[in-house]
Design an enzyme around this catalytic site. Sequence first.
Site, short mmCIF file in Angstrom:
data_model
loop_
_atom_site.label_atom_id
_atom_site.label_comp_id
_atom_site.label_asym_id
_atom_site.label_seq_id
_atom_site.Cartn_x
_atom_site.Cartn_y
_atom_site.Cartn_z
N ASP A 156 -22.76 58.38 -25.64
CA ASP A 156 -21.70 57.89 -24.76
C ASP A 156 -21.84 58.59 -23.41
OD1 ASP A 156 -20.84 60.46 -25.44
OD2 ASP A 156 -19.47 59.68 -26.95
N ASP B 79 -19.77 60.48 -20.53
CA ASP B 79 -18.49 61.08 -20.15
C ASP B 79 -18.53 61.43 -18.68
OD1 ASP B 79 -17.41 61.02 -22.76
OD2 ASP B 79 -18.67 62.73 -23.28
N ASP C 36 -18.50 73.96 -23.79
CA ASP C 36 -18.93 74.82 -24.89
C ASP C 36 -20.29 75.48 -24.67
OD1 ASP C 36 -20.02 72.28 -25.21
OD2 ASP C 36 -19.27 71.96 -27.24
P1 ATP Z 1 -22.55 63.68 -28.33
O1 ATP Z 1 -23.97 63.33 -28.15
O2 ATP Z 1 -22.22 63.97 -29.73
O3 ATP Z 1 -21.58 62.75 -27.67
P2 ATP Z 1 -21.54 65.53 -26.39
O4 ATP Z 1 -22.07 66.85 -25.91
O5 ATP Z 1 -21.45 64.45 -25.37
O6 ATP Z 1 -22.44 65.11 -27.61
P3 ATP Z 1 -18.77 65.12 -26.84
O7 ATP Z 1 -17.98 65.46 -28.04
O8 ATP Z 1 -18.94 63.71 -26.43
O9 ATP Z 1 -20.18 65.82 -27.06
O10 ATP Z 1 -18.15 65.95 -25.63
C1 ATP Z 1 -18.53 65.76 -24.29
C2 ATP Z 1 -18.60 67.10 -23.56
O11 ATP Z 1 -17.32 67.72 -23.57
C3 ATP Z 1 -19.53 68.14 -24.20
O12 ATP Z 1 -20.86 67.97 -23.78
C4 ATP Z 1 -18.94 69.42 -23.71
O13 ATP Z 1 -19.31 69.70 -22.39
C5 ATP Z 1 -17.46 69.14 -23.73
N1 ATP Z 1 -16.82 69.51 -25.00
C6 ATP Z 1 -16.61 68.71 -26.07
N2 ATP Z 1 -16.00 69.36 -27.05
C7 ATP Z 1 -15.79 70.61 -26.61
C8 ATP Z 1 -15.17 71.77 -27.16
N3 ATP Z 1 -14.66 71.75 -28.38
N4 ATP Z 1 -15.13 72.88 -26.40
C9 ATP Z 1 -15.65 72.89 -25.14
N5 ATP Z 1 -16.24 71.84 -24.58
C10 ATP Z 1 -16.31 70.72 -25.29
MG MG Z 2 -20.63 62.57 -25.69
#
Ligand code: ATP
Ligand code: MG
Length: 458
Positions: free
Chosen positions: A74, A76, A154
């Site tokens: 996705d 963001d 994170d």
């Molecule tokens: P995915 O490929 O699973 O979507 P992602 O890194 O994009 O991986 P998401 O859960 O979509 O993960 O979250 C988007 C972003 O938000 C992360 O890359 C991170 O920067 C931040 N984030 C998400 N969850 C947390 C958390 N629990 N604590 C701190 N930052 C977070």
């Molecule tokens: Mg994501």
Amino acid sequence: MFSNTKSDQSNVAQNRSHGDVNLNIITRQEHTISRAHISDNALKVLYRLNKHGYDAFLVGGGVRDLLLDKEPKDFDIATNATPEQIKQLFRNCRLIGRRFRLAHIMFGREIIEVATFRGHHQEPEKNQSAQSKEGMLLRDNVYGTVEEDAERRDFTINAMYYNIADFSIHDYANGVADLKAGVIRMIGDPETRYREDPVRMIRAIRFAAKLNMTIEPNTAAPIKELVHLMSGVPGARLFEESLKLLQSGQGWATYLLLREYNLFSCLFPTVAQYFTPEQNSDVEKMAEIVLKSTDKRINEGKRINPAFMFAAFLWYPLQYRAKELAEARKLNHYDAIMMASNDILDEQVRHLAIPRRHSATIRDIWQLQLRLTRRSGKRAFQMLELNKFRAGFDMLEMRGKVEGGQAKELATWWQEFQDAPSVHRQNMVQSVGSEKPSGRRRKRPHSKRKSSKPKAKE
Ligand code: ATP
Ligand code: MG
């Protein structure tokens, strides 16, 4: 605080201060992210925010995965526009969330998530942010600068921002270097960050397995000590996380890593109690088979039923519980299984909240294991028509691989029955018709039935 010269993480963490960031800007010429790989809808949102004078960045997994030449799950977006300002710009916008207030911009089935930069949560009197006794963040709506937003993310590889204004990447935490080195490194002091949000522990595992990277030692070190914090995470969030962990195509690798860090037992204590040092109990064999098969299906682009994995994980724990109940309460096999199903699901849902629609499917798959033994008359033909037949059969086949014996014979029979022309099917049914139904221990008539549990409709 992002000076992040990798060796001095702990000192750096003590000195968390705003503004002390080490920003690397990677210009368009120096990186490989092309707009052609970003979703059109995400681009539309970025451009519109930018056109109205706001900062607008693609951030998180989108940037990380594009730099790795993978397709992001996705996209963001982070901005300095507040949720209300975002809403004014987009008709198709919904504001959601309590813990984090977010804007969702809806484009048919695609949702672009837009978050306002988050700041530090140091002013509890404002009632914008709240912390539990354990240091866990309960509410978190303090807005801030992009630098603060980066510090709140994170892992370093998740804190790279793609700037729509000039197509550069703003790397606040040396994420690019860590990405190249294949390192999952927590931003700030790992223990504090895990206490704020224990889900970060399983996120570390998830990214390590998904991206085939290693967890940096300081980031890994506190996890085993803090596993108990997982019990404070709401079950609904754990359910969502469990799907991301185990049903994203790297479930088997993730499971092994979760076990290594003692985290699997927080999600599935009922399953984990049957773990053995040799990793070869029936429960473990089943977990391996179902996870590898789920990974294979996902990687082949096939659909998966989320309930199936849970049904398989819990099948042997269900059998053991049913056996105990049958002995303790003198129940027949069928009633014992029904009662044990309730127990096992209740126990599981206390940790990880499987939604009702899935638990109904789990029960169906379990019940089919009993029903698949009964094949005489029209039963086998009717069974083929059931919409859960395939899931029930798939599980029977997996049981055959774990247990051999009757389950294996039965699975072979059903495979042959499905493949056979109709004349042959009739013969198959007739030849089992003369046999006693196998695997069914219910004695009939049973005059002293104590249980009032409903019978399965057959
Ligand atoms: P995915 O490929 O699973 O979507 P992602 O890194 O994009 O991986 P998401 O859960 O979509 O993960 O979250 C988007 C972003 O938000 C992360 O890359 C991170 O920067 C931040 N984030 C998400 N969850 C947390 C958390 N629990 N604590 C701190 N930052 C977070
Ligand atoms: Mg994501």
